[in-house]
Design a protein around this motif. Structure first.
Motif, PDB file in Angstrom:
ATOM      1  N   GLN A 135       0.853  -1.190   0.000  1.00  0.00           N
ATOM      2  CA  GLN A 135       0.000   0.000   0.000  1.00  0.00           C
ATOM      3  C   GLN A 135       0.890   1.241   0.000  1.00  0.00           C
ATOM      4  O   GLN A 135       1.889   1.313   0.710  1.00  0.00           O
ATOM      5  N   ARG A 136       0.515   2.232  -0.799  1.00  0.00           N
ATOM      6  CA  ARG A 136       1.337   3.432  -0.933  1.00  0.00           C
ATOM      7  C   ARG A 136       0.527   4.683  -0.636  1.00  0.00           C
ATOM      8  O   ARG A 136      -0.692   4.694  -0.791  1.00  0.00           O
ATOM      9  N   GLN A 137       1.244   5.716  -0.204  1.00  0.00           N
ATOM     10  CA  GLN A 137       0.615   7.019  -0.050  1.00  0.00           C
ATOM     11  C   GLN A 137       1.607   8.093  -0.467  1.00  0.00           C
ATOM     12  O   GLN A 137       2.815   7.858  -0.524  1.00  0.00           O
ATOM     13  N   SER A 138       1.072   9.245  -0.793  1.00  0.00           N
ATOM     14  CA  SER A 138       1.900  10.349  -1.271  1.00  0.00           C
ATOM     15  C   SER A 138       2.007  11.408  -0.182  1.00  0.00           C
ATOM     16  O   SER A 138       1.003  11.801   0.420  1.00  0.00           O
ATOM     17  N   ILE A 139       3.241  11.859   0.086  1.00  0.00           N
ATOM     18  CA  ILE A 139       3.485  12.885   1.103  1.00  0.00           C
ATOM     19  C   ILE A 139       4.115  14.094   0.433  1.00  0.00           C
ATOM     20  O   ILE A 139       5.045  13.969  -0.366  1.00  0.00           O
ATOM     21  N   HIS A 140       3.609  15.275   0.768  1.00  0.00           N
ATOM     22  CA  HIS A 140       4.197  16.510   0.248  1.00  0.00           C
ATOM     23  C   HIS A 140       5.480  16.798   1.025  1.00  0.00           C
ATOM     24  O   HIS A 140       5.465  16.974   2.245  1.00  0.00           O
ATOM     25  N   GLY A 141       6.598  16.790   0.327  1.00  0.00           N
ATOM     26  CA  GLY A 141       7.873  17.028   0.989  1.00  0.00           C
ATOM     27  C   GLY A 141       9.035  16.724   0.068  1.00  0.00           C
ATOM     28  O   GLY A 141       8.858  16.468  -1.125  1.00  0.00           O
ATOM     29  N   VAL A 142      10.221  16.756   0.631  1.00  0.00           N
ATOM     30  CA  VAL A 142      11.455  16.482  -0.109  1.00  0.00           C
ATOM     31  C   VAL A 142      12.241  15.425   0.671  1.00  0.00           C
ATOM     32  O   VAL A 142      12.422  15.558   1.882  1.00  0.00           O
ATOM     33  N   LEU A 143      12.689  14.396  -0.025  1.00  0.00           N
ATOM     34  CA  LEU A 143      13.450  13.330   0.626  1.00  0.00           C
ATOM     35  C   LEU A 143      14.900  13.385   0.159  1.00  0.00           C
ATOM     36  O   LEU A 143      15.172  13.369  -1.045  1.00  0.00           O
ATOM     37  N   VAL A 144      15.814  13.462   1.123  1.00  0.00           N
ATOM     38  CA  VAL A 144      17.242  13.595   0.835  1.00  0.00           C
ATOM     39  C   VAL A 144      18.018  12.565   1.653  1.00  0.00           C
ATOM     40  O   VAL A 144      17.681  12.284   2.808  1.00  0.00           O
ATOM     41  N   ASP A 145      19.047  12.002   1.041  1.00  0.00           N
ATOM     42  CA  ASP A 145      19.962  11.104   1.736  1.00  0.00           C
ATOM     43  C   ASP A 145      21.127  11.933   2.265  1.00  0.00           C
ATOM     44  O   ASP A 145      21.898  12.504   1.493  1.00  0.00           O
ATOM     45  N   ILE A 146      21.240  12.019   3.590  1.00  0.00           N
ATOM     46  CA  ILE A 146      22.304  12.795   4.232  1.00  0.00           C
ATOM     47  C   ILE A 146      23.149  11.839   5.065  1.00  0.00           C
ATOM     48  O   ILE A 146      22.679  11.288   6.063  1.00  0.00           O
ATOM     49  N   LYS A 170      24.560  20.162  -3.356  1.00  0.00           N
ATOM     50  CA  LYS A 170      25.838  20.826  -3.634  1.00  0.00           C
ATOM     51  C   LYS A 170      26.893  20.463  -2.587  1.00  0.00           C
ATOM     52  O   LYS A 170      28.085  20.459  -2.871  1.00  0.00           O
ATOM     53  N   ARG A 171      26.431  20.128  -1.380  1.00  0.00           N
ATOM     54  CA  ARG A 171      27.356  19.769  -0.305  1.00  0.00           C
ATOM     55  C   ARG A 171      27.700  18.275  -0.320  1.00  0.00           C
ATOM     56  O   ARG A 171      28.356  17.781   0.587  1.00  0.00           O
ATOM     57  N   GLY A 172      27.218  17.570  -1.353  1.00  0.00           N
ATOM     58  CA  GLY A 172      27.618  16.168  -1.520  1.00  0.00           C
ATOM     59  C   GLY A 172      26.589  15.136  -1.122  1.00  0.00           C
ATOM     60  O   GLY A 172      26.869  13.930  -1.167  1.00  0.00           O
ATOM     61  N   HIS A 173      25.394  15.571  -0.740  1.00  0.00           N
ATOM     62  CA  HIS A 173      24.349  14.630  -0.351  1.00  0.00           C
ATOM     63  C   HIS A 173      23.491  14.285  -1.569  1.00  0.00           C
ATOM     64  O   HIS A 173      23.681  14.835  -2.657  1.00  0.00           O
ATOM     65  N   ARG A 174      22.513  13.386  -1.390  1.00  0.00           N
ATOM     66  CA  ARG A 174      21.791  12.855  -2.552  1.00  0.00           C
ATOM     67  C   ARG A 174      20.284  13.106  -2.472  1.00  0.00           C
ATOM     68  O   ARG A 174      19.672  12.903  -1.423  1.00  0.00           O
ATOM     69  N   LEU A 175      19.730  13.498  -3.598  1.00  0.00           N
ATOM     70  CA  LEU A 175      18.292  13.725  -3.701  1.00  0.00           C
ATOM     71  C   LEU A 175      17.579  12.427  -4.048  1.00  0.00           C
ATOM     72  O   LEU A 175      18.002  11.695  -4.936  1.00  0.00           O
ATOM     73  N   GLY A 270      18.676  34.546   7.495  1.00  0.00           N
ATOM     74  CA  GLY A 270      20.025  34.482   8.036  1.00  0.00           C
ATOM     75  C   GLY A 270      20.416  33.107   8.548  1.00  0.00           C
ATOM     76  O   GLY A 270      21.596  32.857   8.805  1.00  0.00           O
ATOM     77  N   ARG A 271      19.444  32.220   8.691  1.00  0.00           N
ATOM     78  CA  ARG A 271      19.758  30.854   9.139  1.00  0.00           C
ATOM     79  C   ARG A 271      20.148  30.014   7.928  1.00  0.00           C
ATOM     80  O   ARG A 271      19.458  30.008   6.912  1.00  0.00           O
ATOM     81  N   ASN A 272      21.237  29.295   8.032  1.00  0.00           N
ATOM     82  CA  ASN A 272      21.670  28.395   6.965  1.00  0.00           C
ATOM     83  C   ASN A 272      21.019  27.037   7.196  1.00  0.00           C
ATOM     84  O   ASN A 272      21.519  26.202   7.941  1.00  0.00           O
ATOM     85  N   LEU A 273      19.879  26.829   6.535  1.00  0.00           N
ATOM     86  CA  LEU A 273      19.096  25.626   6.783  1.00  0.00           C
ATOM     87  C   LEU A 273      19.841  24.357   6.391  1.00  0.00           C
ATOM     88  O   LEU A 273      19.724  23.327   7.052  1.00  0.00           O
ATOM     89  N   ALA A 274      20.588  24.413   5.294  1.00  0.00           N
ATOM     90  CA  ALA A 274      21.293  23.220   4.828  1.00  0.00           C
ATOM     91  C   ALA A 274      22.268  22.715   5.889  1.00  0.00           C
ATOM     92  O   ALA A 274      22.324  21.512   6.183  1.00  0.00           O
ATOM     93  N   ILE A 275      23.031  23.624   6.477  1.00  0.00           N
ATOM     94  CA  ILE A 275      23.990  23.223   7.508  1.00  0.00           C
ATOM     95  C   ILE A 275      23.267  22.727   8.754  1.00  0.00           C
ATOM     96  O   ILE A 275      23.668  21.728   9.366  1.00  0.00           O
ATOM     97  N   ILE A 276      22.173  23.402   9.135  1.00  0.00           N
ATOM     98  CA  ILE A 276      21.415  22.985  10.320  1.00  0.00           C
ATOM     99  C   ILE A 276      20.863  21.577  10.133  1.00  0.00           C
ATOM    100  O   ILE A 276      20.952  20.724  11.023  1.00  0.00           O
ATOM    101  N   ILE A 277      20.305  21.309   8.949  1.00  0.00           N
ATOM    102  CA  ILE A 277      19.733  19.991   8.661  1.00  0.00           C
ATOM    103  C   ILE A 277      20.834  18.932   8.595  1.00  0.00           C
ATOM    104  O   ILE A 277      20.679  17.813   9.088  1.00  0.00           O
ATOM    105  N   GLU A 278      21.963  19.290   8.009  1.00  0.00           N
ATOM    106  CA  GLU A 278      23.097  18.375   7.934  1.00  0.00           C
ATOM    107  C   GLU A 278      23.562  17.987   9.333  1.00  0.00           C
ATOM    108  O   GLU A 278      23.786  16.804   9.625  1.00  0.00           O
ATOM    109  N   VAL A 279      23.683  18.973  10.215  1.00  0.00           N
ATOM    110  CA  VAL A 279      24.115  18.715  11.598  1.00  0.00           C
ATOM    111  C   VAL A 279      23.044  17.923  12.347  1.00  0.00           C
ATOM    112  O   VAL A 279      23.359  17.043  13.157  1.00  0.00           O
ATOM    113  N   ALA A 280      21.760  18.214  12.076  1.00  0.00           N
ATOM    114  CA  ALA A 280      20.673  17.471  12.722  1.00  0.00           C
ATOM    115  C   ALA A 280      20.751  15.993  12.359  1.00  0.00           C
ATOM    116  O   ALA A 280      20.551  15.114  13.206  1.00  0.00           O
ATOM    117  N   ALA A 281      21.061  15.702  11.088  1.00  0.00           N
ATOM    118  CA  ALA A 281      21.200  14.311  10.648  1.00  0.00           C
ATOM    119  C   ALA A 281      22.403  13.657  11.326  1.00  0.00           C
ATOM    120  O   ALA A 281      22.337  12.496  11.755  1.00  0.00           O
TER     121      ALA A 281
END
Length: 314
Positions: A135-146, A170-175, A270-281
């Motif tokens: 069974q599948r469902q669709s979610i609004h969002g973006v999935l990234v491999d970090i 751009k920082r080397g992670h995968r979409l 002013g917040r760099n979301l990419a770095i914050i998300i990378e560190v969160a992962a």
């Protein structure tokens, strides 16, 4: 009809070989992932015959059939060849009995072969069908491999999910998927996300348009699917909201009744979301390995309070 796989698709996706019934493979469909090894049926017992399953014949079944007389073979294979029987599957490139070829042809059932051993073939096909029929469902969002962790970015439209994903690439992670993520449950603890075929490798950036991530950044910048292990929800900064500052307020979100850890990150100029998300992962992975900075801080704080209390007593 949803949740079905044609025999043609099964053959093409798993490098199988059509022995007979080429004309039937497009009209025959598999609706269950269970596979039947018809040992008891070959003895003539059909009270509980699971005819809707793939009928897998391995070395044991083939050797047993060889000991039967021709009329018994015809009778058995006629009973096995029902309208809802999708196909016969033969392992190790074994040669099917001529009676099986005859009855399968008469009843419009394809016979498919594989070079793989029976147990391995059964596992491969079952896993494939579990995925295709889930069974599948669709979610609004973006999935990234970090760093090997599947991170699902959610949030209102326009909050910056796609732009953040582009910076992460751009920082080397995968979409894996942008805008819409197709998810299915692999087992009791695992949810898998992938992109719809029409959106594979594509990313939408407002003001720029659609970009092909694999074409711009190379094959290493994309991945076809990933387990969803962490959800990061992006929301516009609200000064009245009480955001978690220590990381002790653990959130969960259910997808197909599987609880997935969730973090809410406020979006502010002013917040760099990419770095914050990378560190969160990275922090999530660290916690999973047993290193929890929040607990370390709390332990240090408790020791400091205890020391001050003891000093006052002295």
């Amino acid at each position: 009809m949803d949740n079905q796989v044609s025999v043609r698709q099964l053959v093409e996706d798993n490098e199988l070989k059509i022995i007979s019934g080429e004309e039937f493979v497009d009209s025959k469909f598999i609706t269950v992932s269970d596979i039947s090894r018809p040992g008891i049926e070959l003895t003539g017992y059909f009270d509980y015959y699971p005819s809707e399953r793939i009928q897998l014949l391995g070395q044991t079944e083939t050797a047993y059939v060889e000991e039967m007389d021709s009329e018994t073979k015809k009778d058995i294979f006629q009973k096995m060849s029902l309208d809802d029987t999708p196909m016969f599957l033969i392992s190790r490139n074994l040669k099917p009995a001529k009676e099986l070829l005859q009855k399968a042809q008469e009843n419009h059932i394809p016979i498919i072969s594989s070079k793989l051993p029976t147990t391995r073939l059964s596992s491969l096909i079952t896993e494939y069908l579990d995925q295709q029929l889930a069974q599948r469902q669709s979610i609004h969002g973006v999935l990234v491999d970090i760093y090997g962790i599947g991170v699902l970015l959610t949030g209102d439209s326009g909050v910056g999910k796609s732009e953040t994903a582009l910076e992460l690439v751009k920082r080397g992670h995968r979409l894996i998927a942008d805008d819409r993520v197709e998810v299915y449950q692999q087992d009791e603890k695992t949810v898998i996300g992938e992109a719809p075929k029409i959106l594979n490798h594509l990313l939408e950036i407002r003001g720029v348009g659609i970009i092909d991530v694999m074409n711009l950044f190379g094959a290493g910048a994309v991945r076809s699917e990933s387990e969803i292990e962490l959800i990061i929800h992006l929301e516009q900064w609200d000064q009245n909201s009480n955001y978690d500052r220590l990381g002790s307020g653990e959130q969960k979100q259910n997808i197909f009744e599987v609880e997935i850890p969730k973090i809410t990150v406020p979006v502010k100029v002013g917040r760099n979301l990419a770095i914050i998300i990378e560190v969160a992962a990275m922090n999530f992975r660290s916690k999973r390995m047993g290193f929890d900075a929040t607990k370390t801080f709390e332990n240090n704080l408790s020791k400091l309070i205890q020391e001050n209390t003891n000093n006052k007593k002295d």
